[in-house]
Design a protein around this motif. Structure first.
Motif, short mmCIF file in Angstrom:
data_model
loop_
_atom_site.label_atom_id
_atom_site.label_comp_id
_atom_site.label_asym_id
_atom_site.label_seq_id
_atom_site.Cartn_x
_atom_site.Cartn_y
_atom_site.Cartn_z
N GLU A 1 -1.84 -5.89 -9.71
CA GLU A 1 -1.55 -6.80 -8.60
C GLU A 1 -0.08 -7.19 -8.63
N TYR B 1 8.63 4.04 -4.39
CA TYR B 1 7.63 3.07 -4.86
C TYR B 1 8.32 1.81 -5.35
N ARG C 1 8.02 -1.80 -3.50
CA ARG C 1 7.36 -2.88 -4.22
C ARG C 1 8.31 -4.07 -4.38
N ALA D 1 2.13 1.86 -3.41
CA ALA D 1 1.14 2.48 -4.31
C ALA D 1 1.00 3.98 -4.02
N ASN D 2 1.04 4.33 -2.73
CA ASN D 2 0.91 5.75 -2.38
C ASN D 2 2.10 6.57 -2.85
N GLU E 1 0.83 -1.20 0.00
CA GLU E 1 0.00 0.00 0.00
C GLU E 1 0.86 1.26 0.00
#
Ligand code: HEM
Lengths: 547, 392
Positions: free
Chosen positions: B123, B59, B63, B6-7, B3
């Motif tokens: 995803e 990010y 990830r 993604a932010n 999360e």
């Protein structure tokens, strides 16, 4: 007799020279009137620009032309893109016939594609000829330029001719009374900017990054080596490409190794990402969306080397070399050979079991297990009961005469003809048994072979590869990279400075990145009385606009 | 972690967007357009861009931690990474040449690319066996970096063309320049349409007859203007197709293409109506202080910097990996061939420039074609010319 051109400065240049190798004086009439001179290849005498008489001259000149080189590149580029419109023959499903496949899959255009031979474009004779011509062009064009360029860059005189300076893109004159002190100042700051400074009678030549001029020739040499690697592949013994299908438990000679090595498949497995598994939890959303995602294909194998010289038919003794888990991306490597996991088959039938059974009483008289690779002809059961295997069809179908035949030796769909011998039917009863199917061709039987289970195993397919040409590609690629970096990340900059009664003349040239050269010059001139030189090209552009 | 990741991506997107406006401000001011004096606007703009880049790097790293592998393994991840490297390459070039006008074009293009990327499934997916190799990270990141640096030459070329093409009269050049502008507008249209319908969770299922005369199912996420061969709508209350395709055409993809064109035309038409000018002409006043020779050099320079990186990543590392994973270093797979085409194209560019003196406008048009090839390789080859590399 070799023709030569003698310059006023005394230097003897080869025939065809445009700018004197030593002082830079314009020797070629056609260049005398232009505002700026063409500095490419330093105005040196290139064979291709000088001779054009014999057949050899003509061929030479054809291949030295950049126009021809670029045309070849563009032809290859367009041809290559055509080859991607539909898949190449090697990528169509192996069971399909190309003459049917392209039309069935892509309609009329597909048929045309096939008829024009585009389904095998990259090995077509004309594509290969284009590549060969590209290689020739690379070689000849490079030789044509590199030799004279080397001569010129080696022989540069520090004091260049006036006309040479004036006709540089960067050029400026300053009237100054502090000539000497400025001169020393500039020299120092040139050196601190890592220019190599040479001085001669109050003239300066500052030079930097000359080695980058060899970049294109180094990279072309790399490409030529790479292409030679491609040709060597066609020599026998340099290249092996075989496929080995290996069942679990099976040991086979590795094809392409001339009987030297054998391989045993201990186990083959496929693993998938599992939502239950702690580690794989992050992927739950993706697994939900796609279904199953494979995590691993793995064949656990043992490599053996054959010992001694065995005669054909004789079993050789095998010496174990190593165990290895062959996975995608992790081939087994040994002695120039590499084995890659490329395909597999799960749950191939290996054994089938049957019970001999009395159809009406359901009484059984023993179980028999048939190895599908190596079936026996007689199976003894209980006292007085036996079964003869009369025929075996590993991959059975009926042919056009309704006779049972086998399509292959792989037990995809085994069928059997049994003769069941029992005390009450000593001659036996014949029964045809296939999966989900029993026929009694010679009349109603008392007994039957009741299916009692199967055993399966996995099969792995490994590609066997030997490629003795790889290192050549590697060397070629490496040299290409060195050359291309050399030419792209460095530039050859030169600054000429001359003192002429009360004036300082400054001219600059670079093979690329003019911005960087101008920045160098303006930093060097900082703190001196010298004017920044003009960029004559920009001045020309501005001049054109104002007209 | 996922999360947070993604932010951070979202934050970088916003920062680039704001940065674009500051670059706009920077070139409005008369000074600062030249390299010597950077004005305040330009300082803030580049500061925001660097901040955005750092955020996007965040990010990328988070990830990576979340998934356990470098996030360059599907179209979403690869395309965002490409956008990130485009920004990195822009920052590098900016510090060499200090041209805010370049930012005014580079940032929006990166924004478009990142937004486009997020139209693909996002995803975190696990790696299939073929991708489980360190060479995945090495090859893909260098290849994308090379492409991103090469793409800067396109940005500079746009700048060049917007300034140099005469907008007072209609010509072939103005038409082609509008084609480029339209393509960008249509990409924007595609993004708007796709995200609108995906926000509405639009789904329409069709059964249809494929080319083997077998029944098959399609899930549409946009209303079906174009339906599949003998398609029957299975979801109630959704649009019936206006036309149906023959079986050999993938109607679902064709439908997406038609929607993109359609929304592109509307959007482009609106812009033309409001401004009563060609799109390139709208931008023209913004670039009046731009030095053409300098922009030309930036374009050439970024090809010089990008070409070796691209060769290393997209050809040499790719070959090394292909040798390990697929048993041969070269197999004429469409993706491989298109990497070769890209490489040949830029080689041709360098030769034309060096030997035939193709500078300025000619060189700018070539840079546009080069970028078109890169985008073709990224999008069309992945989505349509399926091969071993096909992610989607
Ligand atoms: C795919 C093949 C080729 C590649 C990748 C390649 C690459 C290069 C590169 C990177 C440069 C330096 C360019 C620059 O610094 O701007 C160059 C220069 C050059 N190439 Fe090639 N090249 C190829 C094929 C050819 C061919 C077929 C010819 C034959 C005519 C050729 C002739 C030249 C020449 C004459 C130069 C300029 C050298 C100089 O001015 O000093 N190249 N090449």
């Amino acid at each position: 007799m070799k023709e030569v051109v003698k310059c006023e400065c005394g230097h003897v240049n080869p025939h065809g020279t445009i700018l004197c190798e030593s002082c830079g004086r314009v020797l070629d009439e056609t260049q005398k009137n232009s505002k700026m001179i063409d500095m490419r290849y330093e105005g040196s005498a290139r064979r291709s620009q000088t001779y054009n008489k014999s057949m050899i001259d003509k061929i030479w000149n054809f291949f030295t032309s950049v126009k021809v080189g670029v045309s070849l590149i563009v032809i290859l580029l367009i041809a290559s893109s055509v080859g991607t419109i539909f898949p190449q023959e090697q990528y169509i499903p192996p069971t399909e016939l190309p003459e049917v496949f392209y039309e069935a899959e892509y309609g009329f255009l597909g048929k045309l594609y096939y008829l024009l031979g585009f389904h095998n474009l990259y090995s077509s004779w004309w594509y290969l000829i284009c590549i060969a011509m590209l290689g020739t062009s690379l070689l000849i064009a490079s030789i044509d330029r590199v030799v004279p360029l080397y001569r010129s860059l080696k022989k540069q005189k520090i004091a260049r001719h006036e006309g040479f300076l004036k006709k540089q893109r960067i050029f400026g004159i300053t009237n100054t009374d502090k000539q000497a002190s400025d001169f020393e100042e500039i020299k120092r700051s040139l050196e601190s900017r890592r220019y190599k400074v040479k001085e001669e009678n109050g003239n300066l030549l500052a030079e930097k990054g000359r080695f980058s001029r060899w970049g294109p020739y180094v990279n072309h040499a790399g490409l030529i080596i790479f292409l030679i690697g491609g040709m060597l592949r066609f020599l026998p013994g340099m290249y092996v490409d075989e496929v080995l299908w290996l069942r679990e438990g099976e040991t086979k000679e590795i094809p392409g190794t001339e009987g030297q090595y054998a391989l045993k498949n201990n186990q083959f497995k496929v693993e998938v990402y599992d939502k239950e598994n702690e580690e794989d939890q992050t992927f739950n959303a993706a697994i939900d969306k796609v279904g199953t995602i494979v995590k691993n294909y793995q064949a656990d194998v043992t490599l053996y080397e054959k010992e001694g010289n065995s005669l054909p038919g004789e079993d050789a003794t095998l010496k174990k070399i190593k165990d290895h888990a062959v996975k995608v991306n992790f081939p087994l490597k040994h002695d120039h050979y590499a084995l890659y996991q490329v395909d597999y088959k799960l749950d191939e039938l290996s054994e089938m079991s049957f019970n001999l059974m009395n159809k009406s009483t359901k009484e059984t008289f023993g179980t028999m297990t048939i190895s599908l690779d190596d079936p026996k002809t007689m199976y003894e059961l209980k006292d007085g009961y036996s079964v003869e295997l009369m025929s075996y069809f590993p991959d059975f179908e009926f042919d056009e005469n309704q006779e049972p035949v086998t399509k292959s030796r792989i037990p995809n769909n085994p069928a059997f003809i049994f003769n069941m011998k029992t005390p009450d039917k000593p001659k036996g009863e014949v029964s045809f048994v296939a999966i989900q199917q029993t026929l009694e061709p010679l009349g109603e039987n008392t007994y039957k072979m009741a299916f009692a289970g199967v055993d399966t195993r996995n099969v792995t397919a490994l590609t066997v590869r030997k490629d003795l040409t790889l290192w050549i590609f590697f060397v070629g690629g490496g040299i290409f990279m060195i050359g291309v970096i050399q030419g792209a990340y460095w530039n050859h900059r030169r600054i000429w400075i001359q003192r002429k009664d009360g004036e300082i003349w400054l001219a600059g040239h670079t093979n690329k990145n003019w911005h960087g050269l101008k920045r160098d010059i303006s930093m060097i001139l900082e703190g001196t009385n010298l004017n920044e030189p003009e960029d004559q090209l920009e001045a020309k552009h501005i001049g054109e606009k104002e007209k | 972690m996922a999360e947070l990741s993604a932010n951070l991506l979202y934050a970088s997107f916003v920062l680039y967007l704001v940065g674009t406006f500051f670059f706009g401000g920077a070139i409005k001011e008369k000074k600062g357009a030249s390299e010597k004096q950077q004005n305040k606007w330009a300082m803030i703009a580049i500061y925001l861009t660097v901040l955005g880049f750092v955020s996007q790097l965040g990010y990328f790293i988070t990830r990576w931690i979340a998934s356990g592998h470098a996030p360059v393994s599907n179209l979403f991840e690869f395309t965002t990474f490409f956008g990130m490297m485009l920004i990195a390459a822009f920052i590098l070039i900016y510090f060499i040449y200090k041209t805010p006008a370049l930012g005014l074009f580079a940032l929006p293009i990166a924004l478009l690319i990142i937004a486009y990327a997020s139209m693909f499934p996002r995803e975190i997916a696990p790696l299939i066996p073929a991708l489980q190799s360190d060479w995945l990270h090495i090859h893909v990141t260098t290849a994308a970096t090379g492409q991103a640096v090469l793409a800067i030459s396109f940005v500079a070329a746009i700048l060049y063309l917007v300034k140099s093409v005469d907008q007072t009269q209609k010509s072939k050049k103005t038409a082609w320049l509008e084609v480029i502008m339209f393509t960008m507008v249509a990409t924007l249209g595609f993004i708007i349409i796709t995200s609108t319908f995906s926000a509405m969770d639009y789904k329409a299922n069709f059964t249809w007859m494929n080319k083997y005369d077998k029944e098959d199912v399609f899930e549409y996420h946009l209303p079906a203007l174009i339906g599949p061969h003998e398609g029957v709508l299975m979801t109630e209350g959704k649009l019936e197709p206006l036309v149906k395709m023959p079986a050999i055409i993938d109607a679902n993809k064709a439908n997406t293409v038609v929607w993109s064109l359609f929304s592109g035309i509307i959007l482009y038409g609106l812009i033309r109506l409001i401004f009563r000018k060609r799109v390139a002409a709208i931008f023209k006043p913004l670039v009046k202080n731009v030095n053409l020779d300098l922009v030309d050099e930036i374009s050439y320079r970024s090809i010089l910097i990008g070409f070796p990186i691209f060769t290393l990543g997209a050809l040499i590392f790719a070959m090394i990996w292909a040798q390990i994973a697929w048993t041969r270093f070269w197999g004429w797979d469409p993706k491989e061939v298109w990497a070769l085409i890209t490489w040949l194209f830029y080689a041709a560019f360098l030769h034309l420039r060096l030997s035939k003196g193709w500078h300025g406008e000619k060189s700018a048009w070539l840079a546009v074609v080069g970028f078109a090839i890169i985008m073709f390789n990224l999008i069309v080859v992945n989505l349509i010319l399926a091969g071993l590399h096909s992610y989607a």
